[in-house]
Scaffold this active site. Structure first.
Site, PDB file in Angstrom:
ATOM      1  N   ARG A 100       1.063  -1.283  -0.062  1.00 12.12           N
ATOM      2  CA  ARG A 100      -0.178   0.406   0.194  1.00 12.12           C
ATOM      3  C   ARG A 100       0.728   1.092   0.126  1.00 12.12           C
ATOM      4  O   ARG A 100       1.975   1.258   0.848  1.00 12.12           O
ATOM      5  CB  ARG A 100      -0.998   0.284   1.350  1.00 12.12           C
ATOM      6  CG  ARG A 100      -2.114  -1.358   1.169  1.00 12.12           C
ATOM      7  CD  ARG A 100      -3.200  -0.360   2.082  1.00 12.12           C
ATOM      8  NE  ARG A 100      -3.568  -2.139   2.339  1.00 12.12           N
ATOM      9  CZ  ARG A 100      -4.463  -2.069   3.790  1.00 12.12           C
ATOM     10  NH1 ARG A 100      -4.328  -1.356   4.746  1.00 12.12           N
ATOM     11  NH2 ARG A 100      -5.533  -3.196   3.626  1.00 12.12           N
ATOM     12  N   SER A 111      -8.262  -1.307   1.112  1.00 13.92           N
ATOM     13  CA  SER A 111      -8.573  -1.928   2.486  1.00 13.92           C
ATOM     14  C   SER A 111      -9.187  -0.599   2.653  1.00 13.92           C
ATOM     15  O   SER A 111     -10.427  -0.007   2.100  1.00 13.92           O
ATOM     16  CB  SER A 111      -8.140  -2.477   3.286  1.00 13.92           C
ATOM     17  OG  SER A 111      -9.227  -2.454   4.316  1.00 13.92           O
ATOM     18  N   HIS A 112      -9.753   0.017   4.093  1.00 15.63           N
ATOM     19  CA  HIS A 112     -10.930   1.051   4.300  1.00 15.63           C
ATOM     20  C   HIS A 112      -9.330   2.779   4.237  1.00 15.63           C
ATOM     21  O   HIS A 112     -10.079   3.435   4.564  1.00 15.63           O
ATOM     22  CB  HIS A 112     -10.440   0.590   6.229  1.00 15.63           C
ATOM     23  CG  HIS A 112      -9.069   0.655   6.585  1.00 15.63           C
ATOM     24  ND1 HIS A 112      -7.906  -0.650   6.723  1.00 15.63           N
ATOM     25  CD2 HIS A 112      -8.616   1.394   7.958  1.00 15.63           C
ATOM     26  CE1 HIS A 112      -7.388  -0.329   7.363  1.00 15.63           C
ATOM     27  NE2 HIS A 112      -7.046   0.463   7.978  1.00 15.63           N
ATOM     28  N   ASP A 170     -16.512  -0.892   4.776  1.00 16.74           N
ATOM     29  CA  ASP A 170     -15.446  -0.996   3.918  1.00 16.74           C
ATOM     30  C   ASP A 170     -15.100  -0.682   2.552  1.00 16.74           C
ATOM     31  O   ASP A 170     -16.453  -0.527   1.477  1.00 16.74           O
ATOM     32  CB  ASP A 170     -13.891  -1.106   4.806  1.00 16.74           C
ATOM     33  CG  ASP A 170     -13.577  -1.845   4.600  1.00 16.74           C
ATOM     34  OD1 ASP A 170     -14.196  -3.008   3.839  1.00 16.74           O
ATOM     35  OD2 ASP A 170     -11.928  -2.789   4.241  1.00 16.74           O
ATOM     36  N   ASP A 195     -13.190  -2.358   0.399  1.00 20.06           N
ATOM     37  CA  ASP A 195     -12.901  -4.095  -0.040  1.00 20.06           C
ATOM     38  C   ASP A 195     -14.280  -3.900   0.645  1.00 20.06           C
ATOM     39  O   ASP A 195     -14.609  -5.550  -0.306  1.00 20.06           O
ATOM     40  CB  ASP A 195     -11.971  -4.234  -0.840  1.00 20.06           C
ATOM     41  CG  ASP A 195     -11.127  -4.647   1.195  1.00 20.06           C
ATOM     42  OD1 ASP A 195     -11.648  -3.837   1.853  1.00 20.06           O
ATOM     43  OD2 ASP A 195     -10.224  -5.741   0.820  1.00 20.06           O
ATOM     44  N   ASP A 238     -15.045  -6.288   3.084  1.00 20.31           N
ATOM     45  CA  ASP A 238     -13.926  -7.068   4.345  1.00 20.31           C
ATOM     46  C   ASP A 238     -15.044  -6.907   5.378  1.00 20.31           C
ATOM     47  O   ASP A 238     -14.379  -7.692   6.087  1.00 20.31           O
ATOM     48  CB  ASP A 238     -12.807  -7.771   4.017  1.00 20.31           C
ATOM     49  CG  ASP A 238     -11.673  -6.261   3.865  1.00 20.31           C
ATOM     50  OD1 ASP A 238     -11.696  -5.101   4.435  1.00 20.31           O
ATOM     51  OD2 ASP A 238     -10.821  -7.169   3.886  1.00 20.31           O
ATOM     52  N   ARG A 239     -14.110  -5.766   5.307  1.00 20.46           N
ATOM     53  CA  ARG A 239     -14.732  -5.031   7.107  1.00 20.46           C
ATOM     54  C   ARG A 239     -16.377  -4.904   7.335  1.00 20.46           C
ATOM     55  O   ARG A 239     -17.117  -4.168   5.848  1.00 20.46           O
ATOM     56  CB  ARG A 239     -14.099  -4.046   7.148  1.00 20.46           C
ATOM     57  CG  ARG A 239     -12.739  -4.423   7.616  1.00 20.46           C
ATOM     58  CD  ARG A 239     -11.601  -3.194   7.528  1.00 20.46           C
ATOM     59  NE  ARG A 239      -9.856  -3.301   7.920  1.00 20.46           N
ATOM     60  CZ  ARG A 239      -9.136  -2.453   8.857  1.00 20.46           C
ATOM     61  NH1 ARG A 239      -9.194  -2.563   9.272  1.00 20.46           N
ATOM     62  NH2 ARG A 239      -8.095  -3.387   7.938  1.00 20.46           N
ATOM     63  N   GLU A 261     -12.101  -9.864  14.080  1.00 16.84           N
ATOM     64  CA  GLU A 261     -10.092  -9.364  14.860  1.00 16.84           C
ATOM     65  C   GLU A 261     -11.493  -7.747  15.190  1.00 16.84           C
ATOM     66  O   GLU A 261     -12.111  -7.593  14.618  1.00 16.84           O
ATOM     67  CB  GLU A 261      -9.792  -8.659  13.221  1.00 16.84           C
ATOM     68  CG  GLU A 261      -9.028  -9.387  12.820  1.00 16.84           C
ATOM     69  CD  GLU A 261      -8.367  -9.393  11.610  1.00 16.84           C
ATOM     70  OE1 GLU A 261      -7.188  -9.710  10.755  1.00 16.84           O
ATOM     71  OE2 GLU A 261      -8.445  -8.212  10.987  1.00 16.84           O
ATOM     72  N   LYS A 274     -11.816 -12.032   5.998  1.00 14.14           N
ATOM     73  CA  LYS A 274     -12.340 -11.403   6.467  1.00 14.14           C
ATOM     74  C   LYS A 274     -14.159 -11.473   5.067  1.00 14.14           C
ATOM     75  O   LYS A 274     -13.552 -10.900   4.003  1.00 14.14           O
ATOM     76  CB  LYS A 274     -12.672 -10.653   7.137  1.00 14.14           C
ATOM     77  CG  LYS A 274     -11.350  -9.649   6.567  1.00 14.14           C
ATOM     78  CD  LYS A 274     -10.872  -8.069   7.890  1.00 14.14           C
ATOM     79  CE  LYS A 274     -10.137  -7.112   7.036  1.00 14.14           C
ATOM     80  NZ  LYS A 274      -8.619  -7.809   7.663  1.00 14.14           N
TER      81      LYS A 274
END
Length: 582
Positions: free
Chosen positions: A24, A123-124, A299, A301, A303-304, A386, A399
C-alpha cells in the site's frame, strides 16, 4: 488478434515490501514508471511455474482511483508471462471476499478454475489521485499469500532487471461482460469479464436461510440501513438486500461505488461512517426521526463491517462472540456444529469466554487473516474475528463484511420468528445485553494514533520492551497514576507458534496483564501508507451483572490514564489525543 511479448529493462525500486495486507502506497508512488510493473513481475517470479503458465488468474478490486489503469497493465503482463486466461469482475469491481469466493467456487465454461488473484485495494484507506492505492496476491485457497511468498516477492523487487509485457495488446473493455480472445507466442489468451455479484450471492444463499431473513425484512416493524461508504460493497447491496431479501431501496446508503469513495474515508467506524451513525441515533445532533432497528457499514473493499442497533454500537469483539454463540441455531451452514473459533490477539477475550462455555477449540493468533486461513484449511476453525471490524468464517479465506451483516440478520430473524406480530421486536441491544448477562462483559476500546513520526513510534515501543521485565517499576508507575487500578502481573511481547505449520511469528505486540483480568496492548500497524500508526487496546472484564451497564469510556478511563503514562505517548509522539477512538 496476435500479440508479441516485450522484455522491458527495469531497476529495483525501494520500499516494495508487502505487509500482511499487500503493498500500500500513495497513488503518486504507484504511477511512477515501472513501479506497479516491478511488483507484478516480482510476484509472477515468486510463484511456481504451474501457478503462472497456463493458469487462470482473477484481477479486480474495490474500484478505487488507478484501478482501471492497473487492471489493463496486469492483463498485458499476465499475457506476456504465459497466463492462459484472466477473469475480471465487471467494471473491475470485486469485493475482497468475493475474490476469495470466485477463486474457491467459480468454474469457467471450459471447466477452468482460478489459481490466484491480484486484488487492487487499499482496504479502508481513502481513494483518489492524492490518496491510497494497494495490491495484494491471493493464493489458490482464496486467502492472502503466506509470508514465504511475500518475502520472496520482496526479495525479487530488490534484484529485478526486466519485466515481460504485451505492449501491443489493446485495452480490454471491462464495462461489459463477455470474453475477448487473443493469440500470443504460447497460444491462446482470454480475458473474461463476468458479473461481479453472481458467484458471491450464490455462496451466501447456500450459507444462510434467506427466506427467514426475508420475513424479518418484510415486517413493517423492522427497519434496516446499509452504508457501503461508496465502496465496492455497493455492487452487492442491491442484489442481496433489495432483490433477494426484499429490503426497501431507501435502506441503502452510499451504495454507488466511486473511485474516491465520494471524498470520504471508507472505514466503517463511529468516526468515519458519520451519515449512518447519525441515522442510527448515535450522532451528536438529536433527531425527531426514529432510527432504524438495524444498521451496518462496509469499508472500501467490503471485507470489514460495523454493526449498529437503534442508538447502540456493537463492538467488533462482541460481534464475533455473539455470532459464535448463536451460529449453530441460526445459520444453516453451521447446523452440525463449530470446528473451533479464533480471534486476533488485540481483540477482546469475549470470544474466549464463549469458547470455554461451549467447549469449543479456541485460538489466539497475530493480526493478519492468513493465520485464520491456516486453521481453516486444517479444519480447526469455523468462525473468527478481529477487533478492527473484521469478521468471517471458513466459507472463504478472507474476512467478509456482508457475511457478518447476514449473520446478524439471521440471529435477529431467529430470535423474532415467533414475534413478528407481537408488540416489540427483540432488538440488537437486547441480544447484546443478554449475551453480557450470560457471559460477562468485556469493556473495550481502541485508540489509534495515525501518521505519527515512524522514529518516535519505534522509540515508544522500544522503551516499553525495556520496561517489561521490571514489574515493580511498572506497578510503581501504575499506582502513581491511579490507585484504583489493579496491579500488573505479567508483561510480554506476543509470540505465536502456528499449530498447523509450526511457523513462529515474533514481536506481534506488547501486552500488560492485570490481576483483575484487565489488559493493555500496544501495536504498530502497517495498514497506512505514510508514517506509522500506533494502536492502543484497553480491556476490562466484568462478570457482576450489576456493573455491566456502564458507559465504556467511563469504565475504562482509569486504564486509559495508566496506558498513556506507561507508554509516554505524548513524549514520544507529541500527540495529546488519538486520531480515532473505537
Amino acid at each position: 488478434m496476435v500479440f508479441e511479448v516485450s522484455k522491458v529493462p527495469t531497476t529495483p525500486i525501494d520500499g516494495q515490501k508487502p505487509g500482511t495486507s499487500g503493498l500500500r502506497k500513495k497513488v503518486k508512488v504507484f504511477v511512477q514508471p515501472h513501479y506497479l510493473h516491478n511488483f507484478v513481475q516480482s510476484t509472477f517470479n515468486a510463484l511456481t511455474p504451474e501457478k503462472v503458465r497456463g493458469a487462470t488468474l482473477v484481477v479486480s478490486g474495490d474500484g478505487r482511483y488507478f484501478s482501471k489503469d492497473a487492471i489493463q497493465i496486469i492483463i498485458k503482463m499476465s499475457a506476456a508471462n504465459g497466463v492462459r486466461r484472466v477473469w475480471v469482475g465487471q467494471n473491475g469491481l470485486l469485493s475482497t471476499p468475493a475474490v476469495s469466493a470466485v477463486i474457491r467456487e467459480r468454474v469457467g465454461a471450459d471447466g477452468s478454475k482460478a489459481t490466484g488473484a491480484f486484488i487492487l485495494t487499499a482496504s479502508h484507506n481513502p481513494g483518489g489521485p492524492n490518496e491510497d492505492f494497494g495490491i495484494k496476491y491471493n493464493m489458490e485457497n482464496g486467502g492472502p499469500a503466506p509470508e514465504a511468498i511475500t518475502d520472496k516477492i520482496f526479495e525479487n523487487t530488490k534484484t529485478i532487471k526486466e519485466y515481460l509485457i504485451a505492449e501491443g495488446l489493446p485495452n480490454v473493455d471491462i464495462s461489459a461482460t463477455g470474453v475477448t480472445s487473443f493469440t500470443g507466442p504460447e497460444g491462446p489468451f482470454d480475458v473474461e469479464v463476468f458479473d461481479s455479484a453472481s458467484d458471491y450471492v450464490k455462496l451466501m444463499k447456500s450459507i444462510f436461510d434467506f427466506e427467514l431473513i426475508r420475513k424479518l425484512l418484510s415486517s413493517p416493524k423492522f427497519t434496516f440501513c446499509y452504508d457501503a461508504l461508496h465502496g465496492v460493497g455497493g455492487a452487492y447491496a442491491n442484489r442481496i438486500f433489495v432483490e433477494e431479501l426484499g429490503a426497501q431501496q431507501s435502506s441503502l446508503l452510499n451504495c454507488i461505488p466511486k473511485e474516491d469513495f465520494g471524498g470520504g474515508h471508507p472505514d466503517p467506524n463511529l468516526t468515519y461512517a458519520k451519515e449512518l451513525v447519525e441515522r442510527m441515533g448515535l450522532g451528536k445532533s438529536k433527531s425527531e426521526v426514529e432510527p432504524p432497528e438495524f444498521g451496518a457499514a462496509a469499508d472500501g473493499d467490503a471485507d470489514r463491517n460495523m454493526i449498529l442497533g437503534k442508538r447502540f454500537f456493537v463492538t467488533p469483539s462482541d460481534s464475533v462472540a455473539i455470532i459464535a454463540a448463536n451460529a449453530v441455531n441460526t445459520i444453516p451452514y453451521f447446523s452440525s456444529g463449530l470446528k473451533g473459533v479464533a480471534r486476533s490477539m488485540p481483540t477482546s477475550a469475549a470470544l474466549d469466554v464463549v469458547a470455554k462455555n461451549l467447549g469449543l477449540k479456541f485460538f489466539e493468533v497475530p493480526t493478519g487473516w492468513k493465520f485464520f486461513g491456516n486453521l481453516m484449511d486444517a479444519g480447526m476453525c469455523s468462525i473468527c474475528g478481529e477487533e478492527s471490524f473484521g469478521t468471517g468464517s471458513d466459507h472463504i479465506r478472507e474476512k467478509d463484511g456482508i457475511w457478518a451483516v447476514l449473520a446478524w440478520l439471521s440471529i435477529l430473524a431467529y430470535k423474532n420468528k415467533e414475534n413478528l406480530n407481537g408488540d416489540k421486536l427483540v432488538s440488537v441491544e437486547d441480544i447484546v445485553r443478554q449475551h453480557w448477562a450470560t457471559y460477562g462483559r468485556h469493556y473495550y476500546t481502541r485508540y489509534d494514533y495515525e501518521n505519527v513520526d515512524a522514529g518516535g513510534a519505534k522509540d515508544l515501543m522500544a522503551n516499553m520492551v525495556k520496561l517489561m521485565p521490571s514489574l515493580d517499576e511498572i506497578n510503581n508507575i501504575v499506582k502513581g497514576v491511579r490507585s484504583d487500578v489493579s496491579k500488573v502481573v505479567n508483561a510480554d511481547e506476543f509470540e505465536y507458534k502456528d499449530p498447523v505449520d509450526g511457523s513462529v511469528s515474533k514481536n506481534q505486540g506488547i501486552r500488560f496483564f492485570f490481576e483483575d483480568g484487565s489488559r493493555l496492548v500496544f501495536r504498530l500497524s502497517g495498514t497506512g501508507s505514510e508514517g506509522a500508526t500506533i494502536r492502543l487496546y484497553i480491556e476490562q472484564y466484568e462478570k457482576d451483572p450489576s456493573k455491566i451497564g456502564r458507559d465504556s469510556q467511563e469504565a475504562l478511563a482509569p486504564l486509559v490514564e495508566v496506558a498513556l503514562k506507561l507508554s509516554k505517548m505524548k513524549e514520544f509522539t507529541g500527540r495529546s489525543a488519538p486520531t480515532v477512538i473505537t
